[in-house]
Motif scaffolding. Structure first.
Motif, mmCIF file in Angstrom:
data_model
loop_
_atom_site.group_PDB
_atom_site.id
_atom_site.type_symbol
_atom_site.label_atom_id
_atom_site.label_comp_id
_atom_site.label_asym_id
_atom_site.label_seq_id
_atom_site.Cartn_x
_atom_site.Cartn_y
_atom_site.Cartn_z
ATOM 1 N N ARG A 1 45.112 37.689 37.277
ATOM 2 C CA ARG A 1 46.086 37.831 38.364
ATOM 3 C C ARG A 1 45.854 39.123 39.127
ATOM 4 O O ARG A 1 45.949 39.157 40.368
ATOM 5 C CB ARG A 1 47.488 37.808 37.764
ATOM 6 N N ARG B 1 43.768 41.628 48.891
ATOM 7 C CA ARG B 1 43.941 42.871 49.644
ATOM 8 C C ARG B 1 42.649 43.281 50.352
ATOM 9 O O ARG B 1 42.669 43.861 51.437
ATOM 10 C CB ARG B 1 44.389 43.987 48.717
ATOM 11 N N ARG C 1 44.833 39.522 43.181
ATOM 12 C CA ARG C 1 45.563 40.362 44.125
ATOM 13 C C ARG C 1 44.626 41.338 44.813
ATOM 14 O O ARG C 1 44.730 41.563 46.043
ATOM 15 C CB ARG C 1 46.670 41.120 43.417
#
Length: 286
Positions: A277, A285, A281
């Motif tokens: 996870r 980004r 992320r």
């Protein structure tokens, strides 16, 4: 932190596992035990036996299944002695069974004041189970002849009133094989002799049909079954037993080791999911 969990040195895991299986042997404690119906049936069957009954105990196991069958044999012998019942040990599957059973019975007998030849006897190791049992049914002293010490069984006080297999009240086979099926064939079916078993965990599933059909009065399944039986015995006869019993130590070591392994698996998967996870992320980004 996540990376540390994923790359933890396996030697730390082995050390924790070693600690988990050795600690119960030095620090006695008692875990909750849920008794299954098959174990309770076996216990109740022995509780219902009349005074001075004679029980045949098959010790059909060796060092290879000692971890499961020895605790089962121990708690069965304790129950028989606590009830002041006579019993005979008999081995078919492996010569070690007669020797290991003898050592265990002598150890426990000292605690209950049992005397070999007077309260119990060891028929020893016998070969050709099928033909031996056929003759055993007709004349017990003639077929057995002598115990492991070389004494004629016909002259032993423990054998008083035991002439044929019909004089034996119950049989219990502690085994890592299918030897109990021969007891069913030659003792239970023709003589209607109650039969209980203590089986290794891998052998137990195929025996449930025999319990359901009534051919087995009850069953201990693996080390867990021995711990369940001990819980019943301790509740009625010796509440202090679990705290200094090897059955309890074996069972606790087994339970803690499994809990530790499950914990490792859960932590490893949680760490993997959280790291995945985190990477997702970071990718979004970027």
């Amino acid at each position: 932190m996540l990376r540390r969990l994923q790359s933890l040195d396996r030697r730390y895991l082995y050390a924790l596992l070693l600690l988990s299986v050795t600690l119960p042997f030095f620090v006695p404690f008692q875990l909750p035990v849920a008794v299954t119906s098959t174990t309770r049936k076996l216990y109740d069957a022995i509780e219902r036996l009349p005074a001075n009954s004679f029980v045949l105990v098959g010790v059909d196991w060796s060092a290879g299944s000692r971890g499961e069958n020895r605790p089962q044999t121990e708690i069965i012998l304790r129950h028989l002695m606590a009830r002041h019942l006579r019993f005979a040990l008999l081995a078919f599957s492996d010569p070690q069974g007669a020797t290991l059973g003898e050592e265990l019975a002598r150890e426990i007998a000292r605690q209950y004041g049992y005397v070999e030849g007077v309260n119990w006897v060891n028929f020893g190791y016998r070969v050709d189970m099928v033909n031996w049992l056929k003759a055993f049914i007709q004349n017990v002293p003639q077929q057995v002849k002598t115990d492991v010490r070389g004494f004629p069984v016909a002259n032993l006080p423990v054998m008083q009133g035991i002439h044929t297999a019909r004089d034996i009240t119950m049989a219990i086979d502690i085994t890592s094989t299918a030897s109990y099926q021969y007891y069913i064939q030659f003792l239970t079916q023709p003589l209607h002799m109650p039969l209980g078993v203590g089986l290794t965990a891998v052998m137990a599933p195929e025996a449930y049909n025999y319990v359901d059909s009534g051919q087995l009065v009850g069953m201990m399944a693996g080390l867990t079954g021995a711990a369940e039986y001990q819980a019943l015995f301790a509740q009625q006869y010796d509440p202090r037993l679990p705290l200094h019993s090897r059955v309890n130590a074996y069972s606790n070591a087994n339970s803690i080791a499994h809990l530790l392994i499950i914990t490792f698996i859960l932590l490893g998967n949680v760490a993997m999911l959280l790291e995945r996870r985190s990477r997702l992320r970071a990718t979004r980004r970027g």
